[in-house]
Design an enzyme around this catalytic site. Structure first.
Site, PDB file in Angstrom:
ATOM      1  N   GLY A  49      59.915  14.450 -19.740  1.00  0.00           N
ATOM      2  CA  GLY A  49      60.869  15.549 -19.836  1.00  0.00           C
ATOM      3  C   GLY A  49      61.880  15.439 -18.714  1.00  0.00           C
ATOM      4  O   GLY A  49      61.619  14.767 -17.703  1.00  0.00           O
TER       5      GLY A  49
ATOM      6  N   GLN B  78      68.245  18.424 -12.824  1.00  0.00           N
ATOM      7  CA  GLN B  78      67.765  17.189 -12.179  1.00  0.00           C
ATOM      8  C   GLN B  78      68.818  16.094 -12.168  1.00  0.00           C
ATOM      9  O   GLN B  78      68.657  15.100 -11.455  1.00  0.00           O
ATOM     10  CB  GLN B  78      66.508  16.671 -12.889  1.00  0.00           C
ATOM     11  CG  GLN B  78      65.313  17.591 -12.736  1.00  0.00           C
ATOM     12  CD  GLN B  78      64.091  16.982 -13.386  1.00  0.00           C
ATOM     13  OE1 GLN B  78      63.847  17.192 -14.568  1.00  0.00           O
ATOM     14  NE2 GLN B  78      63.337  16.197 -12.620  1.00  0.00           N
TER      15      GLN B  78
ATOM     16  N   HIS C 101      62.120  24.265 -14.192  1.00  0.00           N
ATOM     17  CA  HIS C 101      63.292  23.652 -13.550  1.00  0.00           C
ATOM     18  C   HIS C 101      64.545  24.506 -13.762  1.00  0.00           C
ATOM     19  O   HIS C 101      65.374  24.637 -12.859  1.00  0.00           O
ATOM     20  CB  HIS C 101      63.562  22.258 -14.141  1.00  0.00           C
ATOM     21  CG  HIS C 101      62.835  21.147 -13.455  1.00  0.00           C
ATOM     22  ND1 HIS C 101      63.018  20.817 -12.129  1.00  0.00           N
ATOM     23  CD2 HIS C 101      61.937  20.243 -13.928  1.00  0.00           C
ATOM     24  CE1 HIS C 101      62.257  19.769 -11.818  1.00  0.00           C
ATOM     25  NE2 HIS C 101      61.584  19.411 -12.889  1.00  0.00           N
TER      26      HIS C 101
ATOM     27  N   CYS D 146      56.753  14.882 -10.880  1.00  0.00           N
ATOM     28  CA  CYS D 146      58.129  15.246 -11.245  1.00  0.00           C
ATOM     29  C   CYS D 146      59.057  14.122 -10.815  1.00  0.00           C
ATOM     30  O   CYS D 146      58.923  13.599  -9.705  1.00  0.00           O
ATOM     31  CB  CYS D 146      58.514  16.547 -10.546  1.00  0.00           C
ATOM     32  SG  CYS D 146      60.198  17.072 -10.905  1.00  0.00           S
ATOM     33  N   LEU D 147      59.980  13.759 -11.700  1.00  0.00           N
ATOM     34  CA  LEU D 147      60.909  12.665 -11.380  1.00  0.00           C
ATOM     35  C   LEU D 147      61.756  12.990 -10.150  1.00  0.00           C
ATOM     36  O   LEU D 147      62.256  12.079  -9.495  1.00  0.00           O
ATOM     37  CB  LEU D 147      61.820  12.381 -12.584  1.00  0.00           C
ATOM     38  CG  LEU D 147      61.116  11.862 -13.847  1.00  0.00           C
ATOM     39  CD1 LEU D 147      62.115  11.752 -14.992  1.00  0.00           C
ATOM     40  CD2 LEU D 147      60.445  10.523 -13.583  1.00  0.00           C
TER      41      LEU D 147
ATOM     42  N   HIS E 223      56.972  23.055 -17.548  1.00  0.00           N
ATOM     43  CA  HIS E 223      57.512  22.390 -16.355  1.00  0.00           C
ATOM     44  C   HIS E 223      59.046  22.339 -16.421  1.00  0.00           C
ATOM     45  O   HIS E 223      59.727  22.619 -15.417  1.00  0.00           O
ATOM     46  CB  HIS E 223      56.905  20.979 -16.281  1.00  0.00           C
ATOM     47  CG  HIS E 223      57.378  20.130 -15.146  1.00  0.00           C
ATOM     48  ND1 HIS E 223      56.545  19.672 -14.150  1.00  0.00           N
ATOM     49  CD2 HIS E 223      58.598  19.616 -14.862  1.00  0.00           C
ATOM     50  CE1 HIS E 223      57.247  18.934 -13.294  1.00  0.00           C
ATOM     51  NE2 HIS E 223      58.488  18.882 -13.706  1.00  0.00           N
ATOM     52  N   GLU E 224      59.589  22.002 -17.596  1.00  0.00           N
ATOM     53  CA  GLU E 224      61.049  21.882 -17.720  1.00  0.00           C
ATOM     54  C   GLU E 224      61.729  23.251 -17.660  1.00  0.00           C
ATOM     55  O   GLU E 224      62.788  23.391 -17.041  1.00  0.00           O
ATOM     56  CB  GLU E 224      61.431  21.144 -19.007  1.00  0.00           C
ATOM     57  CG  GLU E 224      60.904  19.707 -19.097  1.00  0.00           C
ATOM     58  CD  GLU E 224      61.113  18.875 -17.851  1.00  0.00           C
ATOM     59  OE1 GLU E 224      62.137  19.065 -17.151  1.00  0.00           O
ATOM     60  OE2 GLU E 224      60.234  18.050 -17.542  1.00  0.00           O
TER      61      GLU E 224
END
Ligand code: NI
Length: 169
Positions: A54, A59, A147, A101-102, A143-144
């Protein structure tokens, strides 16, 4: 041609502030613009290149309520595009699992998430849709959406499994 964008990094003080800022709703009439369609294609590519499941627009430095999520329930389908997503019918029961997380490379922790939820959002053409999700897919969606609200998994982690020492004190 889509191009991969740079993923903003929590360990960068100036980028951290952006990752912690709630994003603005997408204006649906603008969704069809070349710029926004390009952003979505770039986010697909950026997620794929980074081996992510995701990716949220903040981000890649865009403060809009927009995210892409792999169809873990149907891998042959295009990823979900979540425009202005809302989650409801959240299961009372949580489950723990490991997340990363990226934007916080090298850090992993155990995060409790609702097991099941209903997603309501608009797709990349501005059409409303609803989907039920559970377990890993529900986790990625939560999670997204976090963000988009300026929240990161490290804010919710009950313990860290790797990389805690990388975090700024
Ligand atoms: Ni993340």
């Amino acid at each position: 041609m889509a191009k991969a964008r740079r993923i903003w990094n929590y360990l960068h003080p100036t980028e951290r502030a952006m990752l912690q800022t709630p994003a603005q709703p997408c204006a649906l009439p603008d969704l069809g613009s070349r710029e926004n369609q390009r952003l979505i294609d770039d986010m697909f590519l950026t997620m794929r290149r980074a081996n992510g499941v995701g990716l949220a627009a903040p981000q890649v430095g865009v403060a809009l309520r927009l995210a892409v999520v792999l169809r873990l329930d149907a891998p042959d389908q295009d990823p979900y595009v979540l425009v202005n997503p809302v989650l409801d019918e959240l299961s009372a029961q949580d489950e723990d699992d490991e997340e990363g997380c990226l934007s916080i490379p090298g850090v992993y922790g155990i995060v409790p998430r609702h097991i099941r939820l209903r997603l309501r959002a608009f797709d990349r053409r501005g059409q409303p849709f609803t989907a039920m999700a559970d377990h890993l897919l529900a986790r990625v969606i939560q999670h997204e959406v976090d963000h988009l609200n300026g929240r990161l998994f490290i804010d919710r982690a009950t313990s860290f499994t790797r990389g805690e020492s990388l975090l700024p004190s």
